[in-house]
Design a protein around this motif. Structure first.
Motif, PDB file in Angstrom:
ATOM      1  N   ALA A  42     -10.616   9.768 -51.895  1.00  8.22           N
ATOM      2  CA  ALA A  42     -10.151   8.532 -52.540  1.00  8.22           C
ATOM      3  C   ALA A  42      -8.750   8.712 -53.118  1.00  8.22           C
ATOM      4  O   ALA A  42      -7.904   7.812 -53.021  1.00  8.22           O
ATOM      5  N   ALA A  43      -8.499   9.878 -53.716  1.00  8.96           N
ATOM      6  CA  ALA A  43      -7.176  10.130 -54.298  1.00  8.96           C
ATOM      7  C   ALA A  43      -6.092  10.106 -53.225  1.00  8.96           C
ATOM      8  O   ALA A  43      -5.020   9.524 -53.415  1.00  8.96           O
ATOM      9  N   LEU A  44      -6.365  10.735 -52.093  1.00  7.22           N
ATOM     10  CA  LEU A  44      -5.387  10.756 -51.003  1.00  7.22           C
ATOM     11  C   LEU A  44      -5.142   9.350 -50.458  1.00  7.22           C
ATOM     12  O   LEU A  44      -3.996   8.951 -50.232  1.00  7.22           O
ATOM     13  N   ARG A  45      -6.226   8.601 -50.257  1.00  4.33           N
ATOM     14  CA  ARG A  45      -6.077   7.246 -49.715  1.00  4.33           C
ATOM     15  C   ARG A  45      -5.270   6.356 -50.650  1.00  4.33           C
ATOM     16  O   ARG A  45      -4.331   5.669 -50.221  1.00  4.33           O
ATOM     17  N   ILE A  46      -5.614   6.356 -51.924  1.00  2.26           N
ATOM     18  CA  ILE A  46      -4.926   5.497 -52.885  1.00  2.26           C
ATOM     19  C   ILE A  46      -3.476   5.932 -53.051  1.00  2.26           C
ATOM     20  O   ILE A  46      -2.567   5.095 -53.174  1.00  2.26           O
ATOM     21  N   ALA A  47      -3.235   7.240 -53.041  1.00  2.00           N
ATOM     22  CA  ALA A  47      -1.861   7.737 -53.168  1.00  2.00           C
ATOM     23  C   ALA A  47      -1.004   7.282 -51.997  1.00  2.00           C
ATOM     24  O   ALA A  47       0.140   6.853 -52.181  1.00  2.00           O
ATOM     25  N   VAL A  48      -1.547   7.364 -50.799  1.00  2.00           N
ATOM     26  CA  VAL A  48      -0.794   6.921 -49.615  1.00  2.00           C
ATOM     27  C   VAL A  48      -0.516   5.432 -49.688  1.00  2.00           C
ATOM     28  O   VAL A  48       0.593   4.966 -49.385  1.00  2.00           O
ATOM     29  N   ALA A 105     -12.765  11.597 -42.397  1.00  2.00           N
ATOM     30  CA  ALA A 105     -12.028  12.720 -42.988  1.00  2.00           C
ATOM     31  C   ALA A 105     -12.797  13.374 -44.127  1.00  2.00           C
ATOM     32  O   ALA A 105     -12.608  14.563 -44.410  1.00  2.00           O
ATOM     33  N   GLU A 106     -13.667  12.616 -44.767  1.00  3.23           N
ATOM     34  CA  GLU A 106     -14.376  13.134 -45.941  1.00  3.23           C
ATOM     35  C   GLU A 106     -15.206  14.371 -45.611  1.00  3.23           C
ATOM     36  O   GLU A 106     -15.303  15.303 -46.410  1.00  3.23           O
ATOM     37  N   ALA A 107     -15.778  14.405 -44.424  1.00  4.14           N
ATOM     38  CA  ALA A 107     -16.556  15.575 -44.021  1.00  4.14           C
ATOM     39  C   ALA A 107     -15.660  16.803 -43.922  1.00  4.14           C
ATOM     40  O   ALA A 107     -16.078  17.925 -44.255  1.00  4.14           O
ATOM     41  N   GLY A 108     -14.417  16.605 -43.463  1.00  2.00           N
ATOM     42  CA  GLY A 108     -13.480  17.708 -43.397  1.00  2.00           C
ATOM     43  C   GLY A 108     -13.104  18.243 -44.766  1.00  2.00           C
ATOM     44  O   GLY A 108     -12.976  19.463 -44.962  1.00  2.00           O
ATOM     45  N   ALA A 137     -15.059  18.107 -47.355  1.00  2.00           N
ATOM     46  CA  ALA A 137     -16.248  18.821 -47.832  1.00  2.00           C
ATOM     47  C   ALA A 137     -16.289  20.234 -47.258  1.00  2.00           C
ATOM     48  O   ALA A 137     -16.625  21.193 -47.959  1.00  2.00           O
ATOM     49  N   ARG A 138     -15.928  20.373 -45.980  1.00  2.33           N
ATOM     50  CA  ARG A 138     -15.889  21.708 -45.376  1.00  2.33           C
ATOM     51  C   ARG A 138     -14.870  22.589 -46.067  1.00  2.33           C
ATOM     52  O   ARG A 138     -15.104  23.784 -46.305  1.00  2.33           O
ATOM     53  N   LEU A 139     -13.715  22.016 -46.384  1.00  2.00           N
ATOM     54  CA  LEU A 139     -12.655  22.772 -47.044  1.00  2.00           C
ATOM     55  C   LEU A 139     -13.120  23.279 -48.407  1.00  2.00           C
ATOM     56  O   LEU A 139     -12.912  24.451 -48.745  1.00  2.00           O
ATOM     57  N   ILE A 140     -13.750  22.412 -49.174  1.00  2.00           N
ATOM     58  CA  ILE A 140     -14.241  22.800 -50.491  1.00  2.00           C
ATOM     59  C   ILE A 140     -15.361  23.830 -50.359  1.00  2.00           C
ATOM     60  O   ILE A 140     -15.424  24.811 -51.105  1.00  2.00           O
ATOM     61  N   ALA A 141     -16.253  23.612 -49.386  1.00  2.00           N
ATOM     62  CA  ALA A 141     -17.362  24.543 -49.189  1.00  2.00           C
ATOM     63  C   ALA A 141     -16.856  25.931 -48.805  1.00  2.00           C
ATOM     64  O   ALA A 141     -17.377  26.947 -49.270  1.00  2.00           O
ATOM     65  N   GLU A 142     -15.830  25.986 -47.964  1.00  2.00           N
ATOM     66  CA  GLU A 142     -15.255  27.269 -47.568  1.00  2.00           C
ATOM     67  C   GLU A 142     -14.754  28.043 -48.779  1.00  2.00           C
ATOM     68  O   GLU A 142     -14.915  29.257 -48.873  1.00  2.00           O
ATOM     69  N   ASP A 143     -14.118  27.331 -49.697  1.00  2.00           N
ATOM     70  CA  ASP A 143     -13.498  27.979 -50.850  1.00  2.00           C
ATOM     71  C   ASP A 143     -14.510  28.372 -51.928  1.00  2.00           C
ATOM     72  O   ASP A 143     -14.247  29.274 -52.722  1.00  2.00           O
ATOM     73  N   THR A 144     -15.631  27.676 -51.985  1.00 12.14           N
ATOM     74  CA  THR A 144     -16.561  27.890 -53.091  1.00 12.14           C
ATOM     75  C   THR A 144     -17.850  28.580 -52.690  1.00 12.14           C
ATOM     76  O   THR A 144     -18.667  28.907 -53.551  1.00 12.14           O
ATOM     77  N   GLY A 145     -18.052  28.758 -51.395  1.00 13.45           N
ATOM     78  CA  GLY A 145     -19.274  29.403 -50.946  1.00 13.45           C
ATOM     79  C   GLY A 145     -20.510  28.534 -51.048  1.00 13.45           C
ATOM     80  O   GLY A 145     -21.637  29.028 -50.982  1.00 13.45           O
ATOM     81  N   ARG A 146     -20.311  27.226 -51.211  1.00 11.50           N
ATOM     82  CA  ARG A 146     -21.439  26.302 -51.286  1.00 11.50           C
ATOM     83  C   ARG A 146     -21.639  25.608 -49.949  1.00 11.50           C
ATOM     84  O   ARG A 146     -20.820  25.712 -49.046  1.00 11.50           O
ATOM     85  N   SER A 147     -22.733  24.884 -49.833  1.00  8.13           N
ATOM     86  CA  SER A 147     -23.023  24.140 -48.616  1.00  8.13           C
ATOM     87  C   SER A 147     -22.218  22.847 -48.579  1.00  8.13           C
ATOM     88  O   SER A 147     -21.959  22.236 -49.620  1.00  8.13           O
ATOM     89  N   GLU A 148     -21.851  22.426 -47.367  1.00 10.08           N
ATOM     90  CA  GLU A 148     -21.164  21.136 -47.210  1.00 10.08           C
ATOM     91  C   GLU A 148     -22.041  19.981 -47.670  1.00 10.08           C
ATOM     92  O   GLU A 148     -21.544  18.919 -48.024  1.00 10.08           O
ATOM     93  N   ARG A 196     -19.980  17.163 -52.021  1.00 11.96           N
ATOM     94  CA  ARG A 196     -19.748  15.846 -51.440  1.00 11.96           C
ATOM     95  C   ARG A 196     -19.043  14.916 -52.421  1.00 11.96           C
ATOM     96  O   ARG A 196     -18.183  14.126 -52.033  1.00 11.96           O
ATOM     97  N   VAL A 197     -19.417  15.011 -53.707  1.00 15.26           N
ATOM     98  CA  VAL A 197     -18.749  14.185 -54.722  1.00 15.26           C
ATOM     99  C   VAL A 197     -17.286  14.597 -54.857  1.00 15.26           C
ATOM    100  O   VAL A 197     -16.390  13.746 -54.924  1.00 15.26           O
ATOM    101  N   GLU A 198     -17.021  15.910 -54.896  1.00 14.63           N
ATOM    102  CA  GLU A 198     -15.637  16.387 -54.992  1.00 14.63           C
ATOM    103  C   GLU A 198     -14.831  15.960 -53.771  1.00 14.63           C
ATOM    104  O   GLU A 198     -13.670  15.554 -53.882  1.00 14.63           O
ATOM    105  N   ALA A 199     -15.464  16.031 -52.588  1.00 20.40           N
ATOM    106  CA  ALA A 199     -14.784  15.601 -51.363  1.00 20.40           C
ATOM    107  C   ALA A 199     -14.477  14.113 -51.413  1.00 20.40           C
ATOM    108  O   ALA A 199     -13.402  13.669 -50.980  1.00 20.40           O
TER     109      ALA A 199
END
Length: 214
Positions: A169-175, A139-142, A144-155, A161-164
């Protein structure tokens, strides 16, 4: 019967949809058996019989009995991802991607109940735990794509990648936290728990940026 036109836009081919339906049915039966009789006591043959298929067919879909539940785990992650996609802002920072996510209504479907049961089981079942962590790895690659789409940066950008990874991690721990508290009458919903965790990530990210810039 009228044959479905091949390559119909916006809809997967019939064979692919049937394959996904079969995977879903196998996953539901595997979960039911894992919950009712335990993972160790459940065999691949048990799951195949319950799903109405041969064991040979089961192995064409999954590599292990524990992996049979992966479609349910992936569905839960996809729900969270869709919440982010639907509520994200486009100003560029991790905080803007996460702030405002609610999703408590969207996260009330059947996959969430399965997600809760599976996360609970994974605490004491290494095989299920491995599948849960591997689903998040993919899921992490997905994210990264979401963040890249919004910021105009490369995946492949390190910061993306760090933000992704932080988001993942936040989603996993929250669940996991929600799954352990879900039976409490006053406990927060999954949507509320996700929102709280994502806000903490946003605040931590902003604080780190201030530290590095000072």
């Amino acid at each position: 019967m009228v044959a479905e036109a091949p390559g119909r836009a916006g809809r997967p081919p019939l064979t692919e949809r049937r394959r996904e339906m079969t995977r879903g049915e196998i996953a539901e039966e595997a979960l039911r058996l894992f919950v009712t009789q335990g993972v160790a006591a459940t065999t691949a043959e048990d799951i195949a019989v319950a799903a109405g298929i041969s064991t040979r067919t089961l192995w064409r879909y999954f590599r292990s009995k524990e992996e049979c539940v992966r479609p349910l785990l992936a569905a839960g992650i996809e729900l969270a991802t869709e919440c982010l996609r639907a509520h994200r802002r486009k100003d560029g920072s991790l905080a803007d991607v996460t702030v405002g996510v609610d999703g408590s209504d969207a996260l009330s479907a059947r996959p969430v109940e399965a997600l809760r049961d599976l996360v609970r089981l994974s605490r004491d079942e290494p095989g299920l735990r491995a599948v849960w962590l591997d689903a998040h790895f993919d899921a992490e690659a997905g994210f990264a794509r979401l963040i890249a789409e919004d910021t105009g940066r490369s995946e492949q950008d390190l910061a993306v990648r760090v933000e992704a990874g932080m988001l993942n991690a936040a989603l996993r721990i929250a669940v996991e936290d929600w799954a352990l508290r879900a039976d409490r009458p006053s406990g927060p919903s999954l949507g509320a728990t996700l929102t709280h965790a994502l806000h903490m990530v946003a605040e931590s990210s902003a604080a780190s940026a201030r530290t590095w810039l000072s």
